[in-house]
Design an enzyme around this catalytic site. Structure first.
Site, PDB file in Angstrom:
ATOM      1  N   LYS A   1      -2.188 -15.632  -7.154  1.00 31.84           N
ATOM      2  CA  LYS A   1      -1.199 -15.610  -8.141  1.00 31.84           C
ATOM      3  C   LYS A   1       0.002 -14.707  -7.792  1.00 31.84           C
ATOM      4  O   LYS A   1      -0.102 -13.455  -7.845  1.00 31.84           O
ATOM      5  CB  LYS A   1      -1.614 -15.216  -9.525  1.00 31.84           C
TER       6      LYS A   1
ATOM      7  N   GLU B   1      -5.966  -2.201  -5.603  1.00 28.93           N
ATOM      8  CA  GLU B   1      -4.875  -1.410  -4.771  1.00 28.93           C
ATOM      9  C   GLU B   1      -4.003  -1.075  -5.797  1.00 28.93           C
ATOM     10  O   GLU B   1      -3.066  -1.868  -6.140  1.00 28.93           O
ATOM     11  CB  GLU B   1      -4.292  -2.080  -3.554  1.00 28.93           C
TER      12      GLU B   1
ATOM     13  N   CYS C   1       3.833   1.642  -3.541  1.00 24.43           N
ATOM     14  CA  CYS C   1       2.909   2.473  -4.154  1.00 24.43           C
ATOM     15  C   CYS C   1       2.488   3.595  -3.548  1.00 24.43           C
ATOM     16  O   CYS C   1       2.085   4.659  -4.105  1.00 24.43           O
ATOM     17  CB  CYS C   1       1.501   1.504  -4.083  1.00 24.43           C
TER      18      CYS C   1
ATOM     19  N   GLU D   1       3.684   7.402 -12.149  1.00 28.27           N
ATOM     20  CA  GLU D   1       4.453   6.772 -10.999  1.00 28.27           C
ATOM     21  C   GLU D   1       5.565   6.354 -11.640  1.00 28.27           C
ATOM     22  O   GLU D   1       5.784   5.495 -12.503  1.00 28.27           O
ATOM     23  CB  GLU D   1       3.510   5.669 -10.438  1.00 28.27           C
TER      24      GLU D   1
HETATM   25  P1  NAI Z   1       1.554  -5.082 -13.150  1.00 26.47           P
HETATM   26  O1  NAI Z   1       0.231  -4.413 -12.876  1.00 26.47           O
HETATM   27  O2  NAI Z   1       1.685  -5.775 -14.432  1.00 26.47           O
HETATM   28  O3  NAI Z   1       1.751  -6.361 -12.080  1.00 26.47           O
HETATM   29  C1  NAI Z   1       1.120  -6.678 -11.070  1.00 26.47           C
HETATM   30  C2  NAI Z   1       0.549  -8.147 -11.070  1.00 26.47           C
HETATM   31  O4  NAI Z   1      -0.523  -8.159 -12.059  1.00 26.47           O
HETATM   32  C3  NAI Z   1       1.408  -9.148 -11.209  1.00 26.47           C
HETATM   33  O5  NAI Z   1       0.984 -10.423 -10.380  1.00 26.47           O
HETATM   34  C4  NAI Z   1       1.263  -9.574 -12.804  1.00 26.47           C
HETATM   35  O6  NAI Z   1       1.462 -10.703 -13.213  1.00 26.47           O
HETATM   36  C5  NAI Z   1       0.077  -9.474 -12.971  1.00 26.47           C
HETATM   37  N1  NAI Z   1      -0.731  -9.093 -14.271  1.00 26.47           N
HETATM   38  C6  NAI Z   1      -0.131  -8.334 -15.080  1.00 26.47           C
HETATM   39  N2  NAI Z   1      -0.846  -8.080 -16.420  1.00 26.47           N
HETATM   40  C7  NAI Z   1      -2.189  -8.550 -15.932  1.00 26.47           C
HETATM   41  C8  NAI Z   1      -3.233  -9.162 -16.669  1.00 26.47           C
HETATM   42  N3  NAI Z   1      -3.391  -8.314 -17.937  1.00 26.47           N
HETATM   43  N4  NAI Z   1      -4.211  -9.590 -16.088  1.00 26.47           N
HETATM   44  C9  NAI Z   1      -4.130  -9.950 -14.868  1.00 26.47           C
HETATM   45  N5  NAI Z   1      -3.098  -9.678 -14.182  1.00 26.47           N
HETATM   46  C10 NAI Z   1      -1.902  -9.196 -14.560  1.00 26.47           C
HETATM   47  O7  NAI Z   1       2.823  -4.427 -12.379  1.00 26.47           O
HETATM   48  P2  NAI Z   1       4.460  -4.394 -13.219  1.00 26.47           P
HETATM   49  O8  NAI Z   1       4.209  -4.564 -14.534  1.00 26.47           O
HETATM   50  O9  NAI Z   1       4.977  -5.408 -12.403  1.00 26.47           O
HETATM   51  O10 NAI Z   1       4.915  -2.937 -12.886  1.00 26.47           O
HETATM   52  C11 NAI Z   1       4.568  -1.959 -13.857  1.00 26.47           C
HETATM   53  C12 NAI Z   1       4.409  -0.653 -12.843  1.00 26.47           C
HETATM   54  O11 NAI Z   1       3.379  -1.051 -12.033  1.00 26.47           O
HETATM   55  C13 NAI Z   1       5.083  -0.306 -11.691  1.00 26.47           C
HETATM   56  O12 NAI Z   1       6.126   0.318 -12.324  1.00 26.47           O
HETATM   57  C14 NAI Z   1       4.602   0.364 -10.795  1.00 26.47           C
HETATM   58  O13 NAI Z   1       4.398   1.748 -11.234  1.00 26.47           O
HETATM   59  C15 NAI Z   1       3.163  -0.226 -10.800  1.00 26.47           C
HETATM   60  N6  NAI Z   1       2.905  -1.122  -9.709  1.00 26.47           N
HETATM   61  C16 NAI Z   1       2.379  -0.839  -8.652  1.00 26.47           C
HETATM   62  C17 NAI Z   1       2.346  -1.414  -7.461  1.00 26.47           C
HETATM   63  C18 NAI Z   1       1.517  -1.206  -6.054  1.00 26.47           C
HETATM   64  O14 NAI Z   1       1.969  -1.623  -5.252  1.00 26.47           O
HETATM   65  N7  NAI Z   1       0.590  -0.391  -6.406  1.00 26.47           N
HETATM   66  C19 NAI Z   1       3.124  -2.910  -7.182  1.00 26.47           C
HETATM   67  C20 NAI Z   1       3.768  -3.331  -8.526  1.00 26.47           C
HETATM   68  C21 NAI Z   1       3.699  -2.166  -9.647  1.00 26.47           C
END
Ligand code: NAI
Ligand code: MG
Length: 498
Positions: free
Chosen positions: A194, A269, A303, A400
């Protein structure tokens, strides 16, 4: 001047994109679609089928059939490896097109995607292709105390886990798909991927590329959709044997809870707030651009971003002033403009999150020495920002931000520094800048982080394991370490009755 889009890219985004299930392109069961915006303008870039629970069920069934019955499970390891290698070759062949899709969807400069994201993704598949023929078990000598005189032949088999759900973020859309798919495939699993709702395009193009490389139907299914619906359904699904997630720590915790239903395996991660440490003996020509790159690469949407800069007090003004000068000189613009050094943030949500942190920092009394504002009045651009005069409890120091924002503070002794650097819930990356090897390795040992870079930052390689201590995650990606996250070990024990 802008990069001229290839015709294939124009065609790709002008046609509504579908879900990829069991080797077929299909509409969502609900018929619903969503729009992915161009972050440089806020305008709609493309329309995408929106997967939800029913599509997840279908994709899990397809992945299960491909795992249990399909040609995939009967293929030799060498054949599997060759397909994975071909995926890498095709990514390279279609590199211009993929870099354009990445730049359009994510906002990052085309030149950066072309030089970093695309070749790293190709190399990841090639590195993992080599492992296909090298997944081995052991033979084990037994000494069973209550069976004196008996003889055994015992060995282990390393087997695929089964059907794997992979949920990835938007910061390196193709590369995160590669990091996830490469190890899952080389170990013989089948996958439902996904992509993030903000950046589904390159994963959908990758599905076509994987089919062209000869990957059998159903081995990888791609379901664009939202996290709260498609993502949550995948994480909770009883037909899924493992879930691998990259994204926020907050959602990582939800994944763990959702996975508890059938106790599927989990690897995570997650976020970071990585310390980047500059000692008093550094060459400023290395350390200043190094510290700037550590935070500003990919607009700070990394990240591992070096978002907490610690500089020895004797060099603080020089180093922080130098990083601030670089910040002020960075040219912001559309990712397709060749002059652009930094593009927009990925989405309106990220834009509001990052500018919200800039406001909270000001309100809490921190000092902005460069940037601190929105750039322009269209799209999701934020100025590269350097902040000083913080205290350890401020939210801009603890949380973050995931944008081009660094907080800098001085230190005087190594002990004080090590304590400050580790004063975080996260433990993903860290940087050390010094000419003194003793200092460098002594500190590297004390930092609670999965990656420590010395006199460099943001160096990634398919052979280098990557992942987090503490709340930055579970397990490792890349290197041979990742193979453990995609295999089960079976002990086979035979008693010999001669
Ligand atoms: P997110 O963690 O919500 O999204 C990442 C992935 O998880 C996307 O594919 C999203 O559709 C999916 N997702 C979201 N809610 C979910 C759920 N309840 N169950 C299963 N999958 C789910 O991150 P978002 O909202 O895009 O960004 C928020 C913050 O997260 C950013 O500001 C940053 O701090 C952090 N982040 C960290 C990343 C990393 O590489 N470790 C990458 C992206 C965001
Ligand atoms: Mg979210």
């Amino acid at each position: 001047m802008t990069v001229t889009l290839e015709k294939s890219v124009q065609d790709f985004i002008s046609t509504p994109r579908q879900l990829f299930i069991g080797g077929q392109w299909v509409d969502a069961a609900s018929g619903r679609t969503f729009a992915t915006p161009n972050p440089a303008t806020g305008d709609t870039l493309a329309h995408i089928a929106e997967a939800d629970r029913e599509d997840v069920d279908r994709a899990v069934r397809a992945a299960r059939a491909a795992f249990e019955e399909g040609p995939w499970s009967r293929m030799t390891a060498s054949e599997r490896g060759r397909i994975i290698w071909r995926i890498g070759d095709l990514i390279e062949q279609y590199g211009d097109e993929l870099a354009q899709l990445e730049s359009l969807d994510n906002g990052k400069p085309y030149a950066v995607a072309r030089a970093a994201d695309i070749p790293l993704a190709a190399e990841l598949f090639r590195y993992m292709a080599g492992w296909a023929t090298k997944i081995e078990g052991n033979t084990i000598s037994l000494s069973v105390p209550y069976m004196p005189g008996s003889e055994f032949h015992a060995y282990t088999l390393r087997e695929p886990i089964g059907v794997v759900a992979q949920i990835i973020p938007w910061n390196f859309p193709l590369l995160m798909a590669a990091w996830k798919l490469g190890p899952a495939l080389t170990t013989g699993n089948t996958v439902i991927l996904k992509p993030a709702e903000q950046t589904p395009l390159s994963a959908l193009r990758l599905a076509e590329i994987m089919a062209e490389a000869g990957l059998p139907d159903g081995v990888v299914n791609v379901l664009p959709g939202y996290g709260e619906t498609a993502g949550a359904a995948l994480a909770a699904h009883d037909g899924v044997d493992k879930v691998a997630f990259t994204g926020s720590t907050e959602v990582g915790k939800l994944i763990v809870q959702a996975a508890a239903g059938n106790l599927k395996k989990v690897s995570l991660e997650l976020g970071g707030k990585s310390p980047n440490v500059v000692f008093d003996d550094v060459d400023p020509a290395l350390a200043i651009p190094g510290a700037a790159n550590a935070i500003f690469f990919n607009h700070g949407q990394c990240c591992v971003a070096g978002s907490r800069l610690f500089v020895h007090e004797s060099r603080f003004d020089e180093v922080v002033g130098g990083v601030a000068d670089i910040a002020r000189g960075i040219k912001l613009g559309s990712g397709l403009d060749p002059e652009t050094q930094m593009g927009p943030l990925v989405s309106d949500e990220q834009f509001r999150r990052v500018t919200g942190y800039l406001e909270s920092g000001r309100a809490e009394g921190a000092r902005t020495v460069a940037g601190g504002q929105r750039h322009g009045d269209r799209g999701y651009f934020v100025q590269p920002t350097v902040i000083t005069d913080t205290t350890p409890d401020m939210s801009i120091v603890r949380e973050e931000i995931f944008g081009p924002v660094v907080v800098a503070s001085p230190f005087s002794s190594l002990d004080e520094l090590a304590a400050q650097a580790n004063d975080t819930a996260y433990g993903l990356g860290a940087g050390i800048w010094t000419r003194d090897v003793n200092k460098a390795h002594a500190l590297a040992k004390r930092l609670r982080a999965g990656t420590v870079w010395i006199n460099c930052y943001n160096v990634f390689d398919a052979a280098l394991p990557f992942g987090g201590y503490k709340q930055s995650g579970w397990g490792r990606e890349m290197g041979h370490e990742v193979l453990e996250a995609y295999t089960e070990v079976k002990a086979v024990c035979t008693q010999l009755h001669p």
